[in-house]
Design a protein around this motif. Structure first.
Motif, PDB file in Angstrom:
ATOM      1  N   CYS A 263       5.256  30.167  16.276  1.00  0.00           N
ATOM      2  CA  CYS A 263       6.088  29.064  16.756  1.00  0.00           C
ATOM      3  C   CYS A 263       7.271  28.842  15.843  1.00  0.00           C
ATOM      4  O   CYS A 263       8.388  28.596  16.297  1.00  0.00           O
ATOM      5  CB  CYS A 263       5.278  27.780  16.817  1.00  0.00           C
ATOM      6  N   MET A 264       7.024  28.946  14.525  1.00  0.00           N
ATOM      7  CA  MET A 264       8.100  28.736  13.571  1.00  0.00           C
ATOM      8  C   MET A 264       9.173  29.792  13.747  1.00  0.00           C
ATOM      9  O   MET A 264      10.363  29.466  13.807  1.00  0.00           O
ATOM     10  CB  MET A 264       7.517  28.772  12.162  1.00  0.00           C
ATOM     11  N   VAL A 265       8.771  31.052  13.895  1.00  0.00           N
ATOM     12  CA  VAL A 265       9.761  32.129  14.004  1.00  0.00           C
ATOM     13  C   VAL A 265      10.567  31.995  15.282  1.00  0.00           C
ATOM     14  O   VAL A 265      11.801  32.074  15.267  1.00  0.00           O
ATOM     15  CB  VAL A 265       9.057  33.496  13.927  1.00  0.00           C
ATOM     16  N   ILE A 266       9.891  31.699  16.421  1.00  0.00           N
ATOM     17  CA  ILE A 266      10.678  31.592  17.642  1.00  0.00           C
ATOM     18  C   ILE A 266      11.406  30.270  17.717  1.00  0.00           C
ATOM     19  O   ILE A 266      12.291  30.120  18.538  1.00  0.00           O
ATOM     20  CB  ILE A 266       9.838  31.819  18.910  1.00  0.00           C
TER      21      ILE A 266
ATOM     22  N   CYS B  99      18.388  24.317  24.908  1.00  0.00           N
ATOM     23  CA  CYS B  99      17.660  23.069  24.682  1.00  0.00           C
ATOM     24  C   CYS B  99      16.275  23.117  25.311  1.00  0.00           C
ATOM     25  O   CYS B  99      15.300  22.645  24.725  1.00  0.00           O
ATOM     26  CB  CYS B  99      18.445  21.907  25.250  1.00  0.00           C
ATOM     27  N   LEU B 100      16.197  23.699  26.495  1.00  0.00           N
ATOM     28  CA  LEU B 100      14.897  23.842  27.168  1.00  0.00           C
ATOM     29  C   LEU B 100      13.960  24.722  26.349  1.00  0.00           C
ATOM     30  O   LEU B 100      12.767  24.428  26.196  1.00  0.00           O
ATOM     31  CB  LEU B 100      15.123  24.445  28.543  1.00  0.00           C
ATOM     32  N   TYR B 101      14.522  25.787  25.775  1.00  0.00           N
ATOM     33  CA  TYR B 101      13.752  26.692  24.918  1.00  0.00           C
ATOM     34  C   TYR B 101      13.203  25.948  23.714  1.00  0.00           C
ATOM     35  O   TYR B 101      12.021  26.078  23.373  1.00  0.00           O
ATOM     36  CB  TYR B 101      14.675  27.824  24.480  1.00  0.00           C
ATOM     37  N   LEU B 102      14.041  25.134  23.081  1.00  0.00           N
ATOM     38  CA  LEU B 102      13.572  24.414  21.892  1.00  0.00           C
ATOM     39  C   LEU B 102      12.481  23.419  22.256  1.00  0.00           C
ATOM     40  O   LEU B 102      11.505  23.257  21.506  1.00  0.00           O
ATOM     41  CB  LEU B 102      14.732  23.694  21.228  1.00  0.00           C
ATOM     42  N   LEU B 103      12.604  22.754  23.412  1.00  0.00           N
ATOM     43  CA  LEU B 103      11.556  21.826  23.844  1.00  0.00           C
ATOM     44  C   LEU B 103      10.251  22.553  24.092  1.00  0.00           C
ATOM     45  O   LEU B 103       9.174  22.088  23.702  1.00  0.00           O
ATOM     46  CB  LEU B 103      11.983  21.124  25.123  1.00  0.00           C
TER      47      LEU B 103
ATOM     48  N   LEU C 282       4.750  23.910  22.270  1.00  0.00           N
ATOM     49  CA  LEU C 282       3.818  24.993  21.918  1.00  0.00           C
ATOM     50  C   LEU C 282       3.281  24.794  20.502  1.00  0.00           C
ATOM     51  O   LEU C 282       2.107  25.100  20.232  1.00  0.00           O
ATOM     52  CB  LEU C 282       4.539  26.332  22.027  1.00  0.00           C
ATOM     53  N   ALA C 283       4.103  24.224  19.621  1.00  0.00           N
ATOM     54  CA  ALA C 283       3.615  23.938  18.266  1.00  0.00           C
ATOM     55  C   ALA C 283       2.505  22.901  18.295  1.00  0.00           C
ATOM     56  O   ALA C 283       1.502  23.051  17.589  1.00  0.00           O
ATOM     57  CB  ALA C 283       4.770  23.464  17.396  1.00  0.00           C
ATOM     58  N   GLY C 284       2.650  21.864  19.133  1.00  0.00           N
ATOM     59  CA  GLY C 284       1.591  20.875  19.236  1.00  0.00           C
ATOM     60  C   GLY C 284       0.293  21.469  19.735  1.00  0.00           C
ATOM     61  O   GLY C 284      -0.790  21.211  19.207  1.00  0.00           O
ATOM     62  N   ILE C 285       0.392  22.320  20.750  1.00  0.00           N
ATOM     63  CA  ILE C 285      -0.806  22.935  21.317  1.00  0.00           C
ATOM     64  C   ILE C 285      -1.446  23.889  20.319  1.00  0.00           C
ATOM     65  O   ILE C 285      -2.666  23.983  20.216  1.00  0.00           O
ATOM     66  CB  ILE C 285      -0.441  23.629  22.636  1.00  0.00           C
ATOM     67  N   SER C 286      -0.613  24.586  19.520  1.00  0.00           N
ATOM     68  CA  SER C 286      -1.200  25.515  18.561  1.00  0.00           C
ATOM     69  C   SER C 286      -1.883  24.769  17.415  1.00  0.00           C
ATOM     70  O   SER C 286      -2.853  25.273  16.859  1.00  0.00           O
ATOM     71  CB  SER C 286      -0.146  26.466  18.033  1.00  0.00           C
ATOM     72  N   VAL C 287      -1.398  23.562  17.098  1.00  0.00           N
ATOM     73  CA  VAL C 287      -2.137  22.751  16.123  1.00  0.00           C
ATOM     74  C   VAL C 287      -3.522  22.414  16.656  1.00  0.00           C
ATOM     75  O   VAL C 287      -4.529  22.494  15.945  1.00  0.00           O
ATOM     76  CB  VAL C 287      -1.337  21.486  15.777  1.00  0.00           C
ATOM     77  N   LEU C 288      -3.593  22.067  17.937  1.00  0.00           N
ATOM     78  CA  LEU C 288      -4.894  21.787  18.572  1.00  0.00           C
ATOM     79  C   LEU C 288      -5.803  23.015  18.524  1.00  0.00           C
ATOM     80  O   LEU C 288      -6.993  22.922  18.201  1.00  0.00           O
ATOM     81  CB  LEU C 288      -4.657  21.357  20.019  1.00  0.00           C
ATOM     82  N   ALA C 289      -5.213  24.190  18.803  1.00  0.00           N
ATOM     83  CA  ALA C 289      -6.012  25.416  18.791  1.00  0.00           C
ATOM     84  C   ALA C 289      -6.502  25.741  17.392  1.00  0.00           C
ATOM     85  O   ALA C 289      -7.640  26.191  17.213  1.00  0.00           O
ATOM     86  CB  ALA C 289      -5.179  26.578  19.331  1.00  0.00           C
TER      87      ALA C 289
ATOM     88  N   SER D 109      25.079  20.765  30.457  1.00  0.00           N
ATOM     89  CA  SER D 109      24.600  22.132  30.262  1.00  0.00           C
ATOM     90  C   SER D 109      23.552  22.106  29.170  1.00  0.00           C
ATOM     91  O   SER D 109      23.536  21.210  28.329  1.00  0.00           O
ATOM     92  CB  SER D 109      25.721  23.074  29.876  1.00  0.00           C
ATOM     93  N   LEU D 110      22.658  23.086  29.188  1.00  0.00           N
ATOM     94  CA  LEU D 110      21.597  23.147  28.190  1.00  0.00           C
ATOM     95  C   LEU D 110      21.951  24.089  27.077  1.00  0.00           C
ATOM     96  O   LEU D 110      21.094  24.494  26.301  1.00  0.00           O
ATOM     97  CB  LEU D 110      20.294  23.607  28.861  1.00  0.00           C
ATOM     98  N   ASN D 111      23.230  24.456  26.972  1.00  0.00           N
ATOM     99  CA  ASN D 111      23.656  25.422  25.977  1.00  0.00           C
ATOM    100  C   ASN D 111      23.792  24.743  24.620  1.00  0.00           C
ATOM    101  O   ASN D 111      24.449  23.715  24.502  1.00  0.00           O
ATOM    102  CB  ASN D 111      25.004  25.982  26.411  1.00  0.00           C
ATOM    103  N   LEU D 112      23.144  25.309  23.600  1.00  0.00           N
ATOM    104  CA  LEU D 112      23.202  24.690  22.280  1.00  0.00           C
ATOM    105  C   LEU D 112      24.577  24.832  21.671  1.00  0.00           C
ATOM    106  O   LEU D 112      25.024  23.978  20.918  1.00  0.00           O
ATOM    107  CB  LEU D 112      22.184  25.347  21.351  1.00  0.00           C
TER     108      LEU D 112
END
Lengths: 60, 171
Positions: B11-14, B30-34, B39-46, B87-90
Protein backbone atom coordinates in the motif's frame (compact mmCIF):
# COMPACT_ATOMS: atom_id res chain seq x y z
CA UNK A 1 15.39 1.88 -13.53
CA UNK A 2 18.11 3.80 -11.75
CA UNK A 3 15.66 6.57 -10.92
CA UNK A 4 13.24 4.05 -9.39
CA UNK A 5 16.01 2.63 -7.21
CA UNK A 6 16.99 6.13 -6.10
CA UNK A 7 13.31 6.84 -5.38
CA UNK A 8 12.93 3.73 -3.20
CA UNK A 9 16.15 4.46 -1.32
CA UNK A 10 15.10 8.04 -0.66
CA UNK A 11 11.66 6.89 0.54
CA UNK A 12 13.36 4.60 3.04
CA UNK A 13 15.69 7.41 4.16
CA UNK A 14 12.65 9.66 4.56
CA UNK A 15 10.98 7.08 6.78
CA UNK A 16 14.13 6.55 8.87
CA UNK A 17 14.69 10.21 9.52
CA UNK A 18 10.97 10.83 10.10
CA UNK A 19 11.12 8.41 13.02
CA UNK A 20 14.26 10.13 14.30
CA UNK A 21 12.59 13.53 14.05
CA UNK A 22 9.50 12.25 15.85
CA UNK A 23 11.57 10.90 18.73
CA UNK A 24 13.61 14.10 18.92
CA UNK A 25 10.51 16.31 19.02
CA UNK A 26 8.79 14.13 21.61
CA UNK A 27 11.97 14.26 23.66
CA UNK A 28 12.31 18.02 23.50
CA UNK A 29 8.65 18.39 24.40
CA UNK A 30 9.28 16.53 27.63
CA UNK A 31 12.61 18.37 28.17
CA UNK A 32 14.72 15.33 27.36
CA UNK A 33 17.38 15.21 24.67
CA UNK A 34 16.06 12.29 22.63
CA UNK A 35 18.44 9.81 20.99
CA UNK A 36 21.93 11.29 20.81
CA UNK A 37 24.43 8.51 21.46
CA UNK A 38 24.72 6.73 18.09
CA UNK A 39 26.38 8.86 15.44
CA UNK A 40 26.93 12.54 16.01
CA UNK A 41 23.73 13.83 17.63
CA UNK A 42 21.87 10.58 17.13
CA UNK A 43 21.98 10.84 13.34
CA UNK A 44 22.72 7.13 12.94
CA UNK A 45 20.07 6.01 15.43
CA UNK A 46 17.48 4.81 12.83
CA UNK A 47 20.02 2.53 11.18
CA UNK A 48 21.11 1.01 14.46
CA UNK A 49 17.44 0.49 15.34
CA UNK A 50 16.85 -1.22 12.00
CA UNK A 51 19.89 -3.48 12.29
CA UNK A 52 18.91 -4.43 15.82
CA UNK A 53 15.37 -5.21 14.66
CA UNK A 54 16.54 -7.35 11.75
CA UNK A 55 18.87 -9.45 13.90
CA UNK A 56 16.10 -10.42 16.33
CA UNK A 57 14.54 -13.86 16.33
CA UNK A 58 11.33 -14.35 14.40
CA UNK A 59 8.37 -15.80 16.28
CA UNK A 60 4.86 -16.35 14.73
CA UNK B 1 4.02 -15.82 6.00
CA UNK B 2 5.47 -12.62 4.67
CA UNK B 3 2.47 -11.92 2.45
CA UNK B 4 -0.08 -10.45 4.84
CA UNK B 5 2.28 -8.01 6.63
CA UNK B 6 3.73 -6.85 3.35
CA UNK B 7 0.25 -5.74 2.26
CA UNK B 8 0.91 -2.52 4.17
CA UNK B 9 4.28 -2.12 2.45
CA UNK B 10 2.56 -2.68 -0.89
CA UNK B 11 0.00 0.00 0.00
CA UNK B 12 2.82 2.36 0.86
CA UNK B 13 4.60 1.80 -2.46
CA UNK B 14 1.50 2.23 -4.58
CA UNK B 15 0.57 5.29 -2.53
CA UNK B 16 3.92 6.87 -3.36
CA UNK B 17 3.69 6.09 -7.08
CA UNK B 18 1.30 8.82 -8.31
CA UNK B 19 2.93 11.59 -6.28
CA UNK B 20 6.53 10.91 -7.23
CA UNK B 21 6.61 9.38 -10.69
CA UNK B 22 5.11 10.12 -14.08
CA UNK B 23 1.78 8.73 -12.83
CA UNK B 24 0.96 12.22 -11.56
CA UNK B 25 -0.42 12.95 -15.03
CA UNK B 26 -2.95 10.14 -14.63
CA UNK B 27 -6.56 11.22 -15.15
CA UNK B 28 -8.02 9.52 -12.08
CA UNK B 29 -5.30 10.38 -9.58
CA UNK B 30 -7.54 11.44 -6.70
CA UNK B 31 -9.70 8.34 -7.05
CA UNK B 32 -6.53 6.22 -7.05
CA UNK B 33 -5.30 7.82 -3.84
CA UNK B 34 -8.68 7.26 -2.15
CA UNK B 35 -8.68 3.61 -3.19
CA UNK B 36 -5.17 3.08 -1.89
CA UNK B 37 -6.04 4.80 1.38
CA UNK B 38 -8.97 2.49 2.06
CA UNK B 39 -6.86 -0.50 1.04
CA UNK B 40 -4.46 0.52 3.81
CA UNK B 41 -7.28 0.37 6.34
CA UNK B 42 -8.34 -3.07 5.18
CA UNK B 43 -4.77 -4.34 5.23
CA UNK B 44 -4.42 -3.19 8.84
CA UNK B 45 -7.48 -5.33 9.62
CA UNK B 46 -5.92 -8.27 7.77
CA UNK B 47 -2.66 -7.88 9.66
CA UNK B 48 -4.50 -7.89 12.97
CA UNK B 49 -6.37 -11.03 11.97
CA UNK B 50 -3.22 -12.78 10.82
CA UNK B 51 -1.67 -12.31 14.25
CA UNK B 52 -3.82 -15.24 15.31
CA UNK B 53 -4.80 -13.92 18.75
CA UNK B 54 -8.18 -12.44 19.56
CA UNK B 55 -6.43 -9.53 21.27
CA UNK B 56 -4.59 -8.43 18.18
CA UNK B 57 -7.70 -9.03 16.08
CA UNK B 58 -9.59 -6.62 18.33
CA UNK B 59 -6.75 -4.12 17.94
CA UNK B 60 -6.94 -4.48 14.18
CA UNK B 61 -10.71 -4.00 14.25
CA UNK B 62 -10.29 -0.83 16.23
CA UNK B 63 -7.62 0.56 13.92
CA UNK B 64 -9.62 -0.31 10.81
CA UNK B 65 -12.75 1.28 12.29
CA UNK B 66 -10.96 4.56 12.84
CA UNK B 67 -9.23 4.55 9.47
CA UNK B 68 -12.43 3.76 7.57
CA UNK B 69 -14.49 6.36 9.40
CA UNK B 70 -12.01 9.14 8.74
CA UNK B 71 -11.70 7.95 5.15
CA UNK B 72 -15.18 9.43 4.58
CA UNK B 73 -14.10 12.92 5.64
CA UNK B 74 -10.93 12.58 3.57
CA UNK B 75 -13.00 11.66 0.51
CA UNK B 76 -15.08 14.80 1.04
CA UNK B 77 -11.85 16.79 1.06
CA UNK B 78 -10.87 15.20 -2.24
CA UNK B 79 -14.32 16.09 -3.59
CA UNK B 80 -13.69 19.68 -2.57
CA UNK B 81 -10.30 19.73 -4.29
CA UNK B 82 -11.65 18.14 -7.43
CA UNK B 83 -14.70 20.37 -7.68
CA UNK B 84 -12.45 23.30 -8.62
CA UNK B 85 -12.10 22.21 -12.22
CA UNK B 86 -14.21 19.02 -12.16
CA UNK B 87 -11.32 16.71 -12.87
CA UNK B 88 -9.64 14.04 -10.78
CA UNK B 89 -6.21 14.86 -12.15
CA UNK B 90 -3.65 15.51 -9.42
CA UNK B 91 -1.40 17.55 -11.66
CA UNK B 92 -3.98 20.10 -12.75
CA UNK B 93 -5.20 20.30 -9.16
CA UNK B 94 -2.02 21.85 -7.83
CA UNK B 95 -2.02 24.55 -10.52
CA UNK B 96 -5.45 25.71 -9.47
CA UNK B 97 -4.68 25.61 -5.79
CA UNK B 98 -1.51 27.63 -6.20
CA UNK B 99 -3.56 30.60 -7.36
CA UNK B 100 -5.94 30.44 -4.41
CA UNK B 101 -3.43 30.60 -1.63
CA UNK B 102 -5.62 32.70 0.68
CA UNK B 103 -8.53 30.31 0.58
CA UNK B 104 -6.26 27.35 1.21
CA UNK B 105 -5.19 28.46 4.64
CA UNK B 106 -8.74 28.40 5.89
CA UNK B 107 -9.18 24.68 5.45
CA UNK B 108 -5.57 23.66 6.00
CA UNK B 109 -6.11 22.97 9.69
CA UNK B 110 -9.22 20.91 8.99
CA UNK B 111 -7.19 18.86 6.52
CA UNK B 112 -4.45 18.53 9.13
CA UNK B 113 -6.88 17.11 11.70
CA UNK B 114 -8.34 14.66 9.21
CA UNK B 115 -4.95 13.44 8.01
CA UNK B 116 -3.63 13.02 11.55
CA UNK B 117 -6.71 10.97 12.40
CA UNK B 118 -6.35 8.93 9.22
CA UNK B 119 -2.74 8.04 9.92
CA UNK B 120 -3.42 7.46 13.66
CA UNK B 121 -0.90 9.89 15.08
CA UNK B 122 -0.65 11.59 18.44
CA UNK B 123 -3.97 13.24 19.41
CA UNK B 124 -6.00 10.52 17.69
CA UNK B 125 -3.92 7.49 18.55
CA UNK B 126 -6.60 5.11 19.71
CA UNK B 127 -4.77 2.58 17.56
CA UNK B 128 -1.59 2.96 19.57
CA UNK B 129 -3.31 3.50 22.92
CA UNK B 130 -0.20 3.15 25.10
CA UNK B 131 -2.13 2.90 28.34
CA UNK B 132 -4.56 0.09 27.54
CA UNK B 133 -3.57 -1.67 24.29
CA UNK B 134 -0.01 -1.39 23.09
CA UNK B 135 -0.76 -0.73 19.42
CA UNK B 136 -3.03 -3.77 19.25
CA UNK B 137 -2.63 -5.28 15.82
CA UNK B 138 1.15 -5.69 15.70
CA UNK B 139 1.81 -7.26 19.06
CA UNK B 140 2.35 -10.72 17.56
CA UNK B 141 4.93 -9.69 14.99
CA UNK B 142 8.63 -9.85 15.70
CA UNK B 143 11.73 -9.01 13.68
CA UNK B 144 11.43 -8.69 9.89
CA UNK B 145 7.64 -8.70 9.93
CA UNK B 146 7.55 -5.87 12.44
CA UNK B 147 10.10 -3.93 10.39
CA UNK B 148 7.85 -4.30 7.34
CA UNK B 149 4.79 -3.10 9.26
CA UNK B 150 6.73 -0.16 10.67
CA UNK B 151 8.12 0.92 7.29
CA UNK B 152 4.68 0.67 5.70
CA UNK B 153 2.95 2.69 8.37
CA UNK B 154 5.53 5.46 8.44
CA UNK B 155 5.72 5.44 4.65
CA UNK B 156 2.01 6.14 4.38
CA UNK B 157 2.43 8.95 6.88
CA UNK B 158 5.28 10.43 4.81
CA UNK B 159 3.13 10.04 1.68
CA UNK B 160 0.33 12.05 3.25
CA UNK B 161 2.93 14.61 4.29
CA UNK B 162 4.11 14.99 0.69
CA UNK B 163 0.50 15.15 -0.49
CA UNK B 164 -0.21 17.96 1.98
CA UNK B 165 2.68 20.02 0.68
CA UNK B 166 1.51 19.23 -2.83
CA UNK B 167 -2.05 20.39 -2.26
CA UNK B 168 -1.52 23.37 -0.02
CA UNK B 169 1.90 24.78 -0.85
CA UNK B 170 2.42 23.91 -4.51
CA UNK B 171 5.21 21.41 -5.04
Amino acid sequence: MISRIILIISIFLTIAYATLMERKILGFRQSRKGPEVVGMVGLLQPFSDGIKLLTKREIL
Amino acid sequence: MLIIPSLILFCMVIFWLPITTRMVYMNLGCLYLLAVGSLAGISVLAVGWYGGRSYSFMGGLRAAAQMISYEVVLSFFFLLFCSIDWSLNLFSLTFYWRGLIIGINLIFFLWLVVVIAETNRAPFDIREGESELVSGFNTEYSSVLFAILFIGEYGIIAGYRLLTSYFFFGW
